[in-house]
Enzyme design. Structure first.
Site, PDB file in Angstrom:
ATOM      1  N   GLY A 124       0.830  -1.191   0.000  1.00 19.30           N
ATOM      2  CA  GLY A 124       0.000   0.000   0.000  1.00 19.30           C
ATOM      3  C   GLY A 124       0.869   1.247   0.000  1.00 19.30           C
ATOM      4  CB  CYS A 125       0.257   4.694  -1.175  1.00 21.88           C
ATOM      5  SG  CYS A 125      -1.401   4.978  -0.509  1.00 21.88           S
ATOM      6  CE1 TYR A 126      -1.642   8.165   3.298  1.00 22.80           C
ATOM      7  CE2 TYR A 126      -3.444   6.596   3.215  1.00 22.80           C
ATOM      8  CZ  TYR A 126      -2.987   7.885   3.091  1.00 22.80           C
ATOM      9  OH  TYR A 126      -3.853   8.909   2.793  1.00 22.80           O
TER      10      TYR A 126
END
Length: 330
Positions: A124-126
């Site tokens: 995921g990006c986070y």
């Protein structure tokens, strides 16, 4: 199947993108256009046709899934050809047994695991930012695994997906800043906990800003709750050591003469790069870890291309060969 080809001449690897019209799918096509890969997508009238998808998923070397979680699980279930390898850009399989986590910088052997894997789950990006900051510290014993972490992050509004981004740009869903996930059940939290080496669930507070793309993520630490050797300088040194040879992760120099005093979440837009920084006030005993990356780059399509190149054996291609080509530059 009438599948559309971005390029028609023979290439070494046949790639099928399932979900090519979403934010990640469209960006992925831009990054791969003109590359050494043979890219296949389904025409509009067949994108939701189960038989067409099944055939395309079983007639490629590597399938890249740019789908919602449920659809990604369905796509994997359709694959019967044991030779087909998968990169899943959704969050459906990020903590599933048998899937390799697609963060090559996770540790010294992770890129090799990705290169050999048949199933790779894109981070995921986070979590890409949070894990990159935290994993070296838990590995080195500088951060207790049960530290009461609070992680805050702001993403560009493209993080809402194509529909959310279009609504924002049309003015129907616009905002200057919108916090979300306040039910404290964000789907990225188990991923962060698992791959950062944590023994306690971190508190995660994300937000969307009024700019299109880019993430800034911060984690505050109190020196009094850390091991005695875990000063800001030692934490910075640990990150520098971990990412010394990483092509896409950069640790901002730590200098009393030029401290990090502000962060621009858009600084890496259009690239696959990520910057990490450590801010430290020795008088107050407070430390802030921070990361900046493009949520569509290192946080999504850029990471998928990086993993694809490892899986295809092209990660050490000469300068000028594809790593992140195309208009997006990432």
């Amino acid at each position: 199947m009438g599948a559309a080809l971005l390029r028609s001449h023979p290439m070494n690897h046949h790639i099928f993108i399932d979900g090519d019209q979403g934010t990640t799918g469209l960006d992925l096509q831009n990054r791969l256009r003109g590359s050494e890969f043979r890219i296949r997508t389904l025409p509009a009238d067949l994108r939701k046709n189960a038989a067409a998808r099944r055939e395309a998923l079983n007639d490629c070397d590597i399938a890249i899934l740019c789908l919602p979680d449920a659809a990604a699980r369905d796509a994997v279930a359709m694959i019967e050809n044991p030779a087909v390898r998968v990169i899943d850009a959704s969050s459906a399989h990020r903590t599933s047994p048998g899937w390799v986590y697609g963060l090559p910088e996770l540790d010294a052997r992770q890129a090799e695991r990705i290169a050999a894997a048949s199933r790779v789950t894109n981070p995921g990006c986070y979590p890409t930012a949070a894990v990159a900051l935290l994993r070296p510290l838990t590995d080195a014993g500088l951060l207790p695994a049960d530290y009461p972490l609070v992680i805050q992050a702001v993403s560009g509004y493209s993080g809402q997906g194509r529909a959310g981004a279009e609504a924002h740009e049309a003015g129907t869903g616009s905002h200057s800043l919108k916090l979300y996930g306040l039910g404290l059940e964000h789907k990225h939290v188990p991923e962060i906990e698992a791959y950062a080496g944590l023994a306690a669930r971190p508190l995660f507070v994300p937000a969307y800003g009024s700019y299109r793309q880019g993430i800034v993520l911060t984690i505050g630490l109190h020196a009094r709750l850390l091991p005695a050797q875990a000063s800001g300088a030692r934490i910075h040194e640990c990150l520098v050591e971990r990412y010394r040879d990483a092509a896409h992760v950069h640790v901002v120099p730590m200098s009393a003469a030029a401290p990090v005093i502000e962060l621009d979440p858009q600084v890496h837009n259009g690239s696959n790069d990520m910057s990490l920084a450590v801010s430290w006030n020795a008088r107050t005993g407070q430390i802030v870890l921070s990361a900046v990356l493009d949520n569509l780059g290192k946080g999504a399509a850029g990471a998928a291309v990086q993993n694809l190149r490892w899986m295809a054996g092209a990660s050490r291609a000469p300068s000028g060969a594809l790593e992140f080509e195309g208009a997006a530059g990432g």
